[in-house]
Design a protein around this motif. Sequence first.
Motif, PDB file in Angstrom:
ATOM      1  N   GLY A   1       0.787  -1.232   0.000  1.00  0.00           N
ATOM      2  CA  GLY A   1       0.000   0.000   0.000  1.00  0.00           C
ATOM      3  C   GLY A   1       0.813   1.274   0.000  1.00  0.00           C
ATOM      4  N   VAL A   2       2.146   1.151  -0.132  1.00  0.00           N
ATOM      5  CA  VAL A   2       2.993   2.330  -0.004  1.00  0.00           C
ATOM      6  C   VAL A   2       2.650   3.386  -1.054  1.00  0.00           C
ATOM      7  CG1 VAL A   2       5.367   3.172  -0.212  1.00  0.00           C
ATOM      8  CG2 VAL A   2       4.868   1.152   1.146  1.00  0.00           C
ATOM      9  N   SER A   3       2.482   2.945  -2.312  1.00  0.00           N
ATOM     10  CA  SER A   3       2.270   3.950  -3.354  1.00  0.00           C
ATOM     11  C   SER A   3       0.929   4.663  -3.181  1.00  0.00           C
ATOM     12  CB  SER A   3       2.388   3.332  -4.749  1.00  0.00           C
ATOM     13  OG  SER A   3       1.703   2.133  -4.818  1.00  0.00           O
ATOM     14  N   TYR A   4      -0.119   3.922  -2.789  1.00  0.00           N
ATOM     15  CA  TYR A   4      -1.410   4.575  -2.553  1.00  0.00           C
ATOM     16  C   TYR A   4      -1.314   5.542  -1.379  1.00  0.00           C
ATOM     17  CZ  TYR A   4      -3.540   1.432  -5.878  1.00  0.00           C
ATOM     18  OH  TYR A   4      -3.867   0.792  -7.025  1.00  0.00           O
ATOM     19  N   ALA A   5      -0.573   5.121  -0.347  1.00  0.00           N
ATOM     20  CA  ALA A   5      -0.426   5.972   0.840  1.00  0.00           C
ATOM     21  C   ALA A   5       0.233   7.289   0.449  1.00  0.00           C
ATOM     22  CB  ALA A   5       0.419   5.258   1.889  1.00  0.00           C
TER      23      ALA A   5
END
Lengths: 324, 450
Positions: free
Chosen positions: A285-289
């Motif tokens: 989920g890093v990129s969405y975060a």
Amino acid sequence: MSKLVTVTAPPHIRAAETSTGVMLDVLIALVPAQIAAVWIFGWRSLIVTLVCIGTALVSEWGIRSLFKKPSTLGDLSAAVTGTLLAFCLPVGVPLWMAALGTAFAIIVVKQFFGGLGHNFANPAIAGRIFLLISFPIALTTWDLPKAAVTTDALTGATPLAILKTGGDAPDWLALLLGQHGGSYGEVCAAALLLGGLYLLCKRIISPIIPLVFIGTVAVGMFLAGGLDAAFAARQVLTGGLLLGAFFMATDYVTSPMTPWGKVLYALGCGGVTLVIRLWGNMPEGVSYAILLMNIATPLLERVTQPKIFGSVKKSQKASKEQES
Amino acid sequence: MKQIPHDVFRAVRRIHGGVPVPHQKNTAGCEITRIPTPTQVMLSMRQHIGAPCAPIVKVGERVTVGQKIADTDAFVSAPIHASVSGTVTAIGEHLLPNSIRAGVITIESDGLMTLCPEIAPPIVQNTADFLKAVRESGLVGLGGAGFPTHVKLTVPPEKHVDTLIINAAECEPYITVDYRECLDQSRDLLRGVYLLLEQFNFKRIIIAVEDNKTDVFYHLQKIAQDVRDRTHAVQLMTLKSRYPQGAEKLMIWAALGRKVPVGALPADTGCMVLNVTTVSTLYRYFKTGKPLVSRSLTVDGSAVAEPKNVRAPIGTSVRDILDFCGGLTTEEPYKIIAGGPMMGFALPHADFPTLKQNNAILAFAQGEKFVKPERNCLHCGRCNRACPLSLMPAKAEGALQLGDIDTLRRIGTETCMECGCCAYTCPAGKPLVQHMRLAKEHIQKEATKA
């Protein structure tokens, strides 16, 4: 001396640092991760990176010519975007797909909004999400490291996916050196830490965002994993967290410039990552975060503006005026 | 480099931000030399902050050194005195380096430098006499800002000033005249300090020097033993060398830990800051009665043949001063600056007269361009971190384009002291000081409209 000489507003001397120099330092900091990728996955990783950098430069030049704007290739920011986007792709990604994602990042996300400094989201992150949504299968087919390839297994799950389903993740050394499946620029934790350290030492980035971002994920995972330090450490070392925290969340354009803004922003990045990794239907989920927090940046900056030296609070001012 | 003596006081605070400018104190070893009397001087009617003066002499009149030639009734102003003896040849207008028009008196020198016969040490019986005398001396802050000294020394009765800070920080690169003043005129400086102590009964007088000028501490310590300080009120203090340490409000913060509120004056926090050369010049005036007619300047930069520290009559043209320093090494210099490289004014040609507040003349060659290509703002925040007042200059450009007054106010435009740290550090080469100046003007215009 007969002619007039130059007149400008002060200061008449300037520090040596330039935008190009900053971008060059970011590129230098990404070199260890590229070397590790070649070692782990082979030369194709370098080809993907070069395709992305090439597409980024061509798109930037093309769209700026079309808009009749001066070329900005010299600031190297397009090269940084190309490299970062490439680093979050699987090594086996079709080259045309990598090029398409990069062109989207540069043309739509960056230049449509006015170019460097005006984009509201990190172009590399947005490009990656664009690809992930458009081509979910190709973007989640993880080639195994060269050393782990057998006759009947060319691809496998990433450690994060294994952790999510409760399986046994690779051992510590493999995690640190990146001997496991995943995006080729994200796997080698040691190389990313080395690059991050370089940026910190050269004072290109402030330590606030990486520390708070990684710290939030580590503490959250430690608590969520039933006080399991090993689980938390694996969560930190795998996936896009290190690349994201050191190189993407710290992007000047899309992160707050105020110290407290940085803290809140990084807390948000860590928080959203935790939620997606723990309860979302995706392992990562890093990129969405980062994308979500990019959007919140102007707001965070506004509420965390540093106190002006000698400024008087409104209430104090009012009471003073009453006195006099 | 020598160690700072252990009994020197340390600054109590460190300033926020600032930038590590190259010191370039190349002329530190050059004693101040007097330039030969120029053939002509041009005395501007605006040599200080406040109301401009009006001429009180006529064309064709003969004047002597120290004779008052212009004055005004306004309080915030300082009279102007002839800096050479000779004949007034013209009274006209000229353009100051900051593009403001002002009156100007041209005096053709007779080369004799005859002193005005009326000059005599002022007789002081009380503070009012003292302040009146200071005004008559034409003295203004010699550190660069040019604020009339008598205005600074006039403390309203409701305010109590307990501390005087003598500013010898000299944090701008290249300039060394205050440093030379501390070494060569230290007796005058200390006598000036005791003169002020006697007049105003300060509890403490702090002489603040940056830690890159260690010999100043030894020198002043040695000299201080000659003059008796019974109350031990006079103290030496070392400051960490950092631009813009010498800015008044930051100096007060570093030396005393007191914050001057936005819109307030140093007297509101019980202190006063005077430049070191201003103090020694003040003493010389009370000793001899000779008003401010000449001052010391550092002449340096890559285009100057022989960098020097010079003393020149006020109103000497920049060209005469450069000629005395061997002239320029190049036919086409890149920039000529009146003042320091961080806050000084760029001059379009060398025929400008020097003003009371000019402490340096710098000339740079083409090779040393100190410019970067201007690119889009990266939003990196270096300007905010470098700003000693924590302002956000990066936001000014966009807000100016939008005419967004609220944002311009919010980022603290009106507090900006134009120290230049933001533009110095900006990797995108933005002219941030220019943006802040435009923003100030914009706010003022809007305020007058309303």
